[in-house]
Enzyme design. Structure first.
Site, PDB file in Angstrom:
ATOM      1  N   LYS A  56      -0.913   0.154  -5.378  1.00  0.00           N
ATOM      2  CA  LYS A  56      -0.148   0.723  -4.249  1.00  0.00           C
ATOM      3  C   LYS A  56       1.123   1.384  -4.761  1.00  0.00           C
ATOM      4  O   LYS A  56       1.450   2.502  -4.371  1.00  0.00           O
ATOM      5  CB  LYS A  56       0.216  -0.371  -3.242  1.00  0.00           C
ATOM      6  CG  LYS A  56      -0.896  -0.731  -2.295  1.00  0.00           C
ATOM      7  CD  LYS A  56      -0.528  -1.960  -1.477  1.00  0.00           C
ATOM      8  CE  LYS A  56      -1.796  -2.558  -0.874  1.00  0.00           C
ATOM      9  NZ  LYS A  56      -1.607  -3.919  -0.396  1.00  0.00           N
ATOM     10  N   GLN A 100       1.970  -8.392   1.434  1.00  0.00           N
ATOM     11  CA  GLN A 100       0.623  -8.606   0.926  1.00  0.00           C
ATOM     12  C   GLN A 100       0.073  -9.960   1.389  1.00  0.00           C
ATOM     13  O   GLN A 100       0.740 -10.988   1.271  1.00  0.00           O
ATOM     14  CB  GLN A 100       0.655  -8.534  -0.614  1.00  0.00           C
ATOM     15  CG  GLN A 100      -0.704  -8.624  -1.279  1.00  0.00           C
ATOM     16  CD  GLN A 100      -1.568  -7.402  -1.066  1.00  0.00           C
ATOM     17  OE1 GLN A 100      -1.091  -6.301  -0.789  1.00  0.00           O
ATOM     18  NE2 GLN A 100      -2.869  -7.573  -1.187  1.00  0.00           N
ATOM     19  N   ASP A 123       0.660  -1.521   7.997  1.00  0.00           N
ATOM     20  CA  ASP A 123      -0.637  -2.203   8.016  1.00  0.00           C
ATOM     21  C   ASP A 123      -1.257  -2.194   9.411  1.00  0.00           C
ATOM     22  O   ASP A 123      -2.451  -2.434   9.562  1.00  0.00           O
ATOM     23  CB  ASP A 123      -0.448  -3.682   7.618  1.00  0.00           C
ATOM     24  CG  ASP A 123      -0.807  -3.972   6.170  1.00  0.00           C
ATOM     25  OD1 ASP A 123      -1.686  -3.284   5.630  1.00  0.00           O
ATOM     26  OD2 ASP A 123      -0.197  -4.903   5.594  1.00  0.00           O
TER      27      ASP A 123
END
Ligand code: GUN
Length: 299
Positions: A56, A100, A123
């Site tokens: 990422k 995460q 997200d």
């Protein structure tokens, strides 16, 4: 019948990252040199998560955005993580925040997700964004299902109206938002799961089949309607049979059997997997535009 067309997610993702990079350059110029910023928070040292986070960070920088990585020790407490999220919410250089998952046991992931500013929730996991998607309003859409929709549209053309879609799996991260996105495209949507009766029969009715259950090769060739578009979200690691052999990644679909029946199908690896980070970058760009009061580009 001819073999299914292969849906090349790796190539599509590379193309999407290129389009994001162009739009990032335009945004940065319009903002007097201030590039969009993405903060990624990793708690602990889970090896798979470390790989994701590294990829990422690299791809964020490659497309011209700023990457802020926060790596916290595995024993980090919930209050400490919530304090970091609060700081990132208030930081104008941070347009997107990703914590995460999974998080260590002492931290309630739902509480952390709820603490993220929905405008920075790239997200799309915050209940406000889940609600916005369910209500057909603009918000942040979870990356993997949005990537799947992009691949489906690319394979089938833009108009999905009236097609029968079946989503196998009902997670908040993939199954439910995937179903909402397909409904928004006017598909006739079925969500199937572990308690569904006659799963093969339900799957066989689908023009579009999205498998996201995490069960290796669960969907056989005889579960697929001839000519259907098959999207395989599963990434299942199969350990080698002999010592020293290589682990193999397989999807939720029996690829070899399915490609003889389907019209188009994603491989594993190289199908849905590469799309997730590409869409994350796209979401960060969109979030930055909205926070600056600018219309986001249509990508
Ligand atoms: N862990 C594995 N995939 C993801 C993802 O897309 N987002 C977050 N936050 N954690 C993950």
């Amino acid at each position: 019948m001819s073999e299914a067309k292969l849906i090349d997610g790796k190539a599509f993702a590379a193309d999407l990252r290129g389009r994001v990079a162009e739009e990032v350059a335009a945004y940065t110029e319009a903002r007097g040199g201030e590039a969009p910023g993405l903060a990624v928070v990793l708690v602990g040292e889970d090896p798979a998560s470390q790989v994701y986070v590294r990829n990422k960070g690299r791809q964020t920088v490659e497309c011209g955005m700023k990457s802020f990585e926060h790596k916290l020790p595995v024993e980090t407490g919930e209050a400490e993580l919530l304090a970091l999220v609060d700081k990132l919410n208030k930081d104008p250089a941070v347009n997107g925040i990703l914590v995460q998952l999974p998080l260590p046991d002492q931290i309630d992931a739902d509480k952390v997700i709820a603490a993220i500013d929905p405008a920075k929730d790239v997200d799309g996991f915050h209940v406000v964004n889940a609600g916005r998607l369910a209500a057909g309003l603009d918000g942040m859409v979870p990356c993997t299902p949005l990537g799947c929709l992009m691949l489906i549209k690319d394979a089938l053309g833009e108009d999905l109206a009236g097609k029968r879609a079946l989503v196998l799996g009902r997670s908040n991260i993939v199954g439910k938002p995937m179903a909402a996105l397909l409904l928004r495209e006017s598909c006739t949507v079925t969500i199937a799961h572990s308690r569904t009766r006659d799963l093969p029969g339900e799957c066989r009715r689908a023009d579009i089949l999205v498998a996201a259950v995490g069960r290796p090769k669960m969907v056989g060739g005889d579960w697929i309607k001839p000519g259907a578009t098959v999207i395989d979200v599963g990434i299942n690691r199969i350990e080698p049979e002999e010592p020293g052999g290589k682990a193999k990644l397989v999807g939720d679909v029996d690829f070899e059997a399915a490609k003889a029946v389907a019209g188009a199908i994603t491989p594993v690896p190289g199908g849905v997997g590469p799309m997730t980070i590409a869409v994350l970058l796209r979401n960060t760009l969109v979030a930055a535009h909205r926070q600056a009061g600018m219309a986001p580009p249509a990508i």
